[in-house]
Design a protein around this motif. Sequence first.
Motif, PDB file in Angstrom:
ATOM      1  N   ASP A  11       1.222   9.858  13.361  1.00 56.50           N
ATOM      2  CA  ASP A  11       1.955   8.626  13.047  1.00 56.50           C
ATOM      3  C   ASP A  11       1.108   7.400  13.367  1.00 56.50           C
ATOM      4  OD1 ASP A  11       4.248  10.130  12.363  1.00 56.50           O
ATOM      5  OD2 ASP A  11       5.089   9.933  14.398  1.00 56.50           O
ATOM      6  N   ALA A  12       0.498   7.406  14.550  1.00 60.56           N
ATOM      7  CA  ALA A  12      -0.336   6.276  14.971  1.00 60.56           C
ATOM      8  C   ALA A  12      -1.512   6.091  14.017  1.00 60.56           C
ATOM      9  CB  ALA A  12      -0.832   6.488  16.401  1.00 60.56           C
ATOM     10  N   ILE A 125       0.186  -8.228   8.822  1.00 62.70           N
ATOM     11  CA  ILE A 125      -0.517  -6.934   8.762  1.00 62.70           C
ATOM     12  C   ILE A 125       0.297  -5.866   9.486  1.00 62.70           C
ATOM     13  CG2 ILE A 125      -2.580  -5.662   9.513  1.00 62.70           C
ATOM     14  CD1 ILE A 125      -4.094  -8.407   9.261  1.00 62.70           C
ATOM     15  N   ALA A 126       0.740  -6.195  10.688  1.00 60.36           N
ATOM     16  CA  ALA A 126       1.517  -5.239  11.486  1.00 60.36           C
ATOM     17  C   ALA A 126       2.810  -4.856  10.779  1.00 60.36           C
ATOM     18  CB  ALA A 126       1.817  -5.823  12.864  1.00 60.36           C
ATOM     19  N   GLN A 127       3.515  -5.833  10.258  1.00 58.86           N
ATOM     20  CA  GLN A 127       4.798  -5.554   9.605  1.00 58.86           C
ATOM     21  C   GLN A 127       4.611  -4.742   8.336  1.00 58.86           C
ATOM     22  OE1 GLN A 127       7.848  -6.331  11.169  1.00 58.86           O
ATOM     23  NE2 GLN A 127       8.355  -4.745   9.680  1.00 58.86           N
ATOM     24  N   PHE A 128       3.539  -4.978   7.601  1.00 54.45           N
ATOM     25  CA  PHE A 128       3.238  -4.191   6.399  1.00 54.45           C
ATOM     26  C   PHE A 128       3.121  -2.706   6.757  1.00 54.45           C
ATOM     27  CE2 PHE A 128       0.178  -2.042   3.671  1.00 54.45           C
ATOM     28  CZ  PHE A 128       0.714  -2.281   2.407  1.00 54.45           C
ATOM     29  N   ALA A 129       2.363  -2.424   7.808  1.00 53.00           N
ATOM     30  CA  ALA A 129       2.166  -1.031   8.228  1.00 53.00           C
ATOM     31  C   ALA A 129       3.477  -0.408   8.687  1.00 53.00           C
ATOM     32  CB  ALA A 129       1.121  -0.950   9.333  1.00 53.00           C
ATOM     33  N   ILE A 130       4.273  -1.147   9.426  1.00 59.33           N
ATOM     34  CA  ILE A 130       5.564  -0.636   9.893  1.00 59.33           C
ATOM     35  C   ILE A 130       6.464  -0.323   8.706  1.00 59.33           C
ATOM     36  CG2 ILE A 130       7.689  -1.230  11.133  1.00 59.33           C
ATOM     37  CD1 ILE A 130       5.846  -2.885  13.062  1.00 59.33           C
ATOM     38  N   ASP A 131       6.508  -1.219   7.734  1.00 63.87           N
ATOM     39  CA  ASP A 131       7.342  -0.992   6.548  1.00 63.87           C
ATOM     40  C   ASP A 131       6.901   0.267   5.799  1.00 63.87           C
ATOM     41  OD1 ASP A 131       8.751  -3.293   7.189  1.00 63.87           O
ATOM     42  OD2 ASP A 131       7.766  -4.538   5.665  1.00 63.87           O
ATOM     43  N   LYS A 132       5.605   0.461   5.638  1.00 61.44           N
ATOM     44  CA  LYS A 132       5.091   1.664   4.967  1.00 61.44           C
ATOM     45  C   LYS A 132       5.450   2.925   5.756  1.00 61.44           C
ATOM     46  CE  LYS A 132       2.684   0.250   1.371  1.00 61.44           C
ATOM     47  NZ  LYS A 132       2.876   0.729   0.011  1.00 61.44           N
ATOM     48  N   PHE A 133       5.316   2.846   7.062  1.00 58.61           N
ATOM     49  CA  PHE A 133       5.636   3.979   7.935  1.00 58.61           C
ATOM     50  C   PHE A 133       7.110   4.362   7.835  1.00 58.61           C
ATOM     51  CE2 PHE A 133       7.102   5.411  12.172  1.00 58.61           C
ATOM     52  CZ  PHE A 133       6.457   6.631  12.205  1.00 58.61           C
ATOM     53  N   LEU A 134       7.972   3.374   7.939  1.00 60.12           N
ATOM     54  CA  LEU A 134       9.416   3.651   7.892  1.00 60.12           C
ATOM     55  C   LEU A 134       9.843   4.152   6.514  1.00 60.12           C
ATOM     56  CD1 LEU A 134      10.779   0.684  10.027  1.00 60.12           C
ATOM     57  CD2 LEU A 134      10.434   3.073  10.728  1.00 60.12           C
TER      58      LEU A 134
END
Length: 138
Positions: A11-12, A125-134
């Motif tokens: 995940d990380a 950048i951080a929020q983009f990655a979180i959105d893709k992950f979720l």
Amino acid sequence: MKTKHYLTLADAEFLLEQSHQFAIENSFNVSIAIVDESGSLLAMKRMDGASPMTANLCLEKARCSAVSRRPSKAFEDIIKNGQMGFLTMQTFSGMLEGGEPILFEGQLVGAIGVSGVKSFQDAEIAQFAIDKFLAQQV
């Protein structure tokens, strides 16, 4: 008994890769840190051209976000409004925008910290990655 969700190394690495790709596509040179819910480092990357200082800053932003369960911007706003007392530089460095908590099914599972461009871009950048992950968890 409740089920506790947590970030795996896979995940990380996914979060790190999504952040990295977004940064490349926008010609940003940043450092990115992924921490677990306690603020312990899981994965980190400093891109070529990113200032050495950003390596510590991204980690502090991620830790701040994990421990507080809030975006680090919340503390930046408090400081700007003069509502925070004495802070050390290390404490303050984590309180700049760019740290975002990762919440899954209402549980904090970790956080991402990014440093290297304007603070609102770090957060983006951080929020983009979180959105893709979720999105992949559904």
